[in-house]
Design a protein around this motif. Structure first.
Motif, short mmCIF file in Angstrom:
data_model
loop_
_atom_site.label_atom_id
_atom_site.label_comp_id
_atom_site.label_asym_id
_atom_site.label_seq_id
_atom_site.Cartn_x
_atom_site.Cartn_y
_atom_site.Cartn_z
N PHE A 192 0.87 -1.18 0.00
CA PHE A 192 0.00 0.00 0.00
C PHE A 192 0.91 1.22 0.00
O PHE A 192 1.85 1.30 0.79
CB PHE A 192 -0.87 -0.04 1.26
CG PHE A 192 -1.67 1.20 1.52
CD1 PHE A 192 -2.45 1.78 0.52
CD2 PHE A 192 -1.68 1.80 2.78
CE1 PHE A 192 -3.20 2.92 0.77
CE2 PHE A 192 -2.43 2.93 3.05
CZ PHE A 192 -3.18 3.49 2.03
N ASN A 246 -9.22 2.75 4.84
CA ASN A 246 -10.61 2.78 5.30
C ASN A 246 -10.95 4.10 5.99
O ASN A 246 -11.84 4.16 6.83
CB ASN A 246 -10.94 1.57 6.19
CG ASN A 246 -9.95 1.42 7.32
OD1 ASN A 246 -9.08 2.26 7.50
ND2 ASN A 246 -10.07 0.36 8.09
N PRO A 302 -0.57 7.17 2.99
CA PRO A 302 -1.17 8.50 2.86
C PRO A 302 -0.23 9.55 2.27
O PRO A 302 -0.68 10.41 1.52
CB PRO A 302 -1.57 8.85 4.30
CG PRO A 302 -0.85 7.87 5.17
CD PRO A 302 -0.64 6.64 4.37
S1 SF4 Z 1 -7.15 7.24 6.63
FE1 SF4 Z 1 -6.36 5.61 7.98
S2 SF4 Z 1 -6.17 3.81 6.61
FE2 SF4 Z 1 -6.37 5.63 5.29
S3 SF4 Z 1 -4.27 6.23 4.82
FE3 SF4 Z 1 -4.94 7.45 6.62
S4 SF4 Z 1 -4.25 6.26 8.40
FE4 SF4 Z 1 -4.17 4.86 6.60
#
Ligand code: SF4
Ligand code: SF4
Ligand code: FES
Length: 273
Positions: A166, A202, A169
């Motif tokens: 992944f 999520n 962010p």
């Molecule tokens: S919202 Fe939560 S799951 Fe999404 S990138 Fe940010 S920390 Fe990770």
């Protein structure tokens, strides 16, 4: 003079690691990085700490202070109850180099997989035109200092719990800045869906909570990108229109992200996410 009691993680890769206790005399305005420098200067000259600017702008002093991913140069001792010990440990999401220093190079490898800014071939730069509001929107994403605190707090990266990598962010912020740039022509939505793993997010917003630049990561970067991906791949009308008209080349589809090998140190804290 009051003392702050710091429990600082010490260790090398492959070792169990330990917390060492230090009593640090507190002066007005002191931040956690000052306390670490005091420890280096008086009690543990071999303590490994990474920092550069001491002004919350270089992003290199990231660590976990009382379990919260933080810039140690921006975290004041006066914000803590000095009757209690303050733990300082390295970012859990990344492999340990030594003590408080982690290897964040995985992030730079991920960065290389994103198609960079792609202006049109047939319009000279002096003829580019855009609205002020478009510039204001993308400027938010450019404030990132690459501290990787958002990557560290993200449970997807932190717990290494996905089958595929992944991007995290920080790189959704970078992709948003490119995808929403009024001059950029590339279409990174296929890359975001298949390679970047945007579906793993999520929207817990923990990344937004720790960002020292106050970038609204989830609201202004991740959610708009998710909407664009859904429009392109799951809305039949949009999908057909895109096939007919296209927006630009599918940039980065099929690229594989490097795998993040974490080596979380022992900790007293649960995952903050
Ligand atoms: S919202 Fe939560 S799951 Fe999404 S990138 Fe940010 S920390 Fe990770
Ligand atoms: S988005 Fe914020 S938290 Fe994430 S790396 Fe950039 S400045 Fe740090
Ligand atoms: S030392 Fe540069 S951000 Fe903390």
């Amino acid at each position: 003079m009051t003392d702050a009691h710091l429990k600082v993680f010490r260790g090398n890769p492959g070792e169990e690691g330990r917390f060492e206790d230090f009593a640090v005399p507190v002066e007005e305005g002191m931040v956690v990085l000052d306390a670490l420098h005091w420890i280096q200067g008086h009690e543990a000259p071999d303590l490994a700490v990474r920092w550069n600017c001491k002004a919350a702008k270089c992003g290199s002093c990231s660590a976990e202070v009382d379990g919260r991913p933080s810039l140690t140069c921006k975290t004041r001792l006066s914000d803590f109850d000095l009757e209690q010990p303050i733990t300082v440990e390295p970012m859990r999401a990344f492999p340990l180099i030594r003590d408080l220093v982690t290897d964040v190079s995985w992030n730079y490898e991920v960065n290389k997989t994103i198609q960079p800014f792609t202006p049109p071939d047939d319009v000279a730069q002096e003829d580019w035109r855009w609205q002020q509001q478009d510039i204001e929107r993308v400027q938010e994403y450019r404030k990132c200092i690459e501290c990787f605190l958002c990557q560290d707090v993200c449970h997807v990266l932190r717990n290494h719990e996905t089958e595929k990598p992944f991007m995290g962010p920080r790189f959704l912020v970078r992709a948003a800045g490119l995808e929403m740039h009024p001059i950029d022509q590339a279409d990174r939505r296929g890359y975001l869906k298949d390679s970047g793993g945007i579906g793993y997010c999520n929207i817990t917003k923990c990344c937004t909570d720790v960002c020292p630049e106050h970038i609204r990561i989830t609201d202004n970067a991740i959610i708009p990108l998710k909407e664009r991906v859904v429009d392109a791949y799951y809305d039949p009308i949009q999908w057909a229109w895109r096939k007919l008209r296209g927006r630009g080349p599918d940039a980065g589809v099929g690229v594989e992200l490097p795998v993040l090998q974490g080596s979380p140190p022992p900790t007293d804290h649960d995952t903050p996410d």
